[in-house]
Scaffold this active site. Sequence first.
Site, PDB file in Angstrom:
ATOM      1  N   TYR A  26      45.842  55.895  54.111  1.00 55.38           N
ATOM      2  CA  TYR A  26      45.415  57.266  54.436  1.00 55.38           C
ATOM      3  C   TYR A  26      44.120  57.634  53.724  1.00 55.38           C
ATOM      4  CZ  TYR A  26      45.358  62.388  54.453  1.00 55.38           C
ATOM      5  OH  TYR A  26      44.972  63.703  54.572  1.00 55.38           O
ATOM      6  N   GLU A  91      50.111  61.197  39.677  1.00 55.56           N
ATOM      7  CA  GLU A  91      49.242  60.129  40.214  1.00 55.56           C
ATOM      8  C   GLU A  91      49.271  60.130  41.748  1.00 55.56           C
ATOM      9  OE1 GLU A  91      47.229  57.942  38.764  1.00 55.56           O
ATOM     10  OE2 GLU A  91      47.024  56.345  40.241  1.00 55.56           O
ATOM     11  N   TYR A  94      53.364  61.858  48.086  1.00 60.20           N
ATOM     12  CA  TYR A  94      53.265  61.382  49.468  1.00 60.20           C
ATOM     13  C   TYR A  94      54.540  61.680  50.239  1.00 60.20           C
ATOM     14  CZ  TYR A  94      52.803  58.179  53.435  1.00 60.20           C
ATOM     15  OH  TYR A  94      52.723  57.652  54.695  1.00 60.20           O
ATOM     16  N   VAL A  95      54.349  62.119  51.482  1.00 58.17           N
ATOM     17  CA  VAL A  95      55.465  62.282  52.415  1.00 58.17           C
ATOM     18  C   VAL A  95      55.053  61.583  53.720  1.00 58.17           C
ATOM     19  CG1 VAL A  95      56.888  63.937  53.707  1.00 58.17           C
ATOM     20  CG2 VAL A  95      56.103  64.504  51.395  1.00 58.17           C
ATOM     21  N   GLY A 101      55.917  68.974  56.860  1.00 56.73           N
ATOM     22  CA  GLY A 101      56.169  70.310  57.407  1.00 56.73           C
ATOM     23  C   GLY A 101      57.603  70.760  57.204  1.00 56.73           C
ATOM     24  N   GLY A 105      57.159  67.866  50.495  1.00 57.19           N
ATOM     25  CA  GLY A 105      56.042  67.772  49.539  1.00 57.19           C
ATOM     26  C   GLY A 105      56.167  68.827  48.451  1.00 57.19           C
ATOM     27  N   ASN A 133      39.514  65.383  51.495  1.00 54.43           N
ATOM     28  CA  ASN A 133      40.935  65.479  51.828  1.00 54.43           C
ATOM     29  C   ASN A 133      41.395  66.946  51.871  1.00 54.43           C
ATOM     30  OD1 ASN A 133      43.641  65.093  52.243  1.00 54.43           O
ATOM     31  ND2 ASN A 133      43.954  63.765  50.464  1.00 54.43           N
ATOM     32  N   TYR A 140      47.426  72.128  47.604  1.00 56.06           N
ATOM     33  CA  TYR A 140      47.499  72.406  46.164  1.00 56.06           C
ATOM     34  C   TYR A 140      46.933  73.791  45.836  1.00 56.06           C
ATOM     35  CZ  TYR A 140      48.785  67.511  45.542  1.00 56.06           C
ATOM     36  OH  TYR A 140      49.439  66.306  45.605  1.00 56.06           O
ATOM     37  N   GLU A 152      34.925  74.286  36.335  1.00 60.42           N
ATOM     38  CA  GLU A 152      34.434  73.920  35.004  1.00 60.42           C
ATOM     39  C   GLU A 152      33.450  72.760  35.005  1.00 60.42           C
ATOM     40  OE1 GLU A 152      37.687  73.492  32.230  1.00 60.42           O
ATOM     41  OE2 GLU A 152      38.577  75.394  32.845  1.00 60.42           O
TER      42      GLU A 152
END
Lengths: 174, 174
Positions: A26, A91, A94-95, A101, A105, A133, A140, A152
């Site tokens: 991906y 790190e 993933y789903v 949906g 996740g 991405n 997030y 920052e």
Amino acid sequence: MNFKIRAATKEDCKDISRMIMELAAYVKAPDQVKISHEELQGDGFCQNPFFECLVAEVPEEQKSKEGFTVVGYAFYFYTYSTWKGPTVYLEDLYVMPEFRGNGIGTGLLSKVAEVAKKKKQCVHLHLSVLDWNTPSRDFYAAKGAQDLTVTEGIHVLRFDGQNLDNLANEAPKD
Amino acid sequence: MNFKIRAATKEDCKDISRMIMELAAYVKAPDQVKISHEELQGDGFCQNPFFECLVAEVPEEQKSKEGFTVVGYAFYFYTYSTWKGPTVYLEDLYVMPEFRGNGIGTGLLSKVAEVAKKKKQCVHLHLSVLDWNTPSRDFYAAKGAQDLTVTEGIHVLRFDGQNLDNLANEAPKD
């Protein structure tokens, strides 16, 4: 959709390894994966493990087209801030596409936060994303993550291969 | 200038704590440091330490203006790449201003690379820098570091405070 989130066992490493490959594909780097499920078993399920992992599992009757019931994972380890103390680094999250949906996740991410707070009193959770991405960045951001590269000016640097060897060879002798 | 690089001991934590404050002041965040030397002792010198640390020490006759002989430190911990295996993260690298230009920073950095390769077979060393911190960026670039934020578009995200609490509170119940 029913799913359960639980700590990974040694027996899950084949599934985790399969999904590490899917995630690498991906992010357009399928040839970068050099780690086998045997190495994951050795590095994660030993006296001083390098990492911890959660998996998301669906009931047999909801298995994937290829017959998998372990359909997502969160791979993380404990890190440390010299300002704040224990922290956790995510790190990989993933789903599998056909199971997205359904809150899996979010379930994995929030469970990592809960485990890290309870087990090691972690004061923050950090992770990396690639700038293109957008689905991940939006996911997030919607959960409240701050983009430290934007706010920052944090850059990530890496030494590897010959550069790391050269560095190590320069080390002062004891 | 003579200097020695060695693994930090519990007794070095006061010096490390002092230099963590100096480094935080340099990156314009002196009020962000919430960790005491007692916490460093507990978190770094226990059964499963969160981190390792190297210190640079000069002979008594070359001590700093304020009388310190521990004049630099490298603070790091082991991380893990799901593509490549064990890796090492350099959280802090610091040399007191009056001791710079003598190879102490290079000595600390290269020793971390050597230790990480020998002890844990780490395949890369990574770290973060702030975009305005040109001296550090130049230092690492000269040693061969790749800036992944520039070359691959890596962004660092963080959940902390209320955002982390909210996340943890969302976790599915077992």
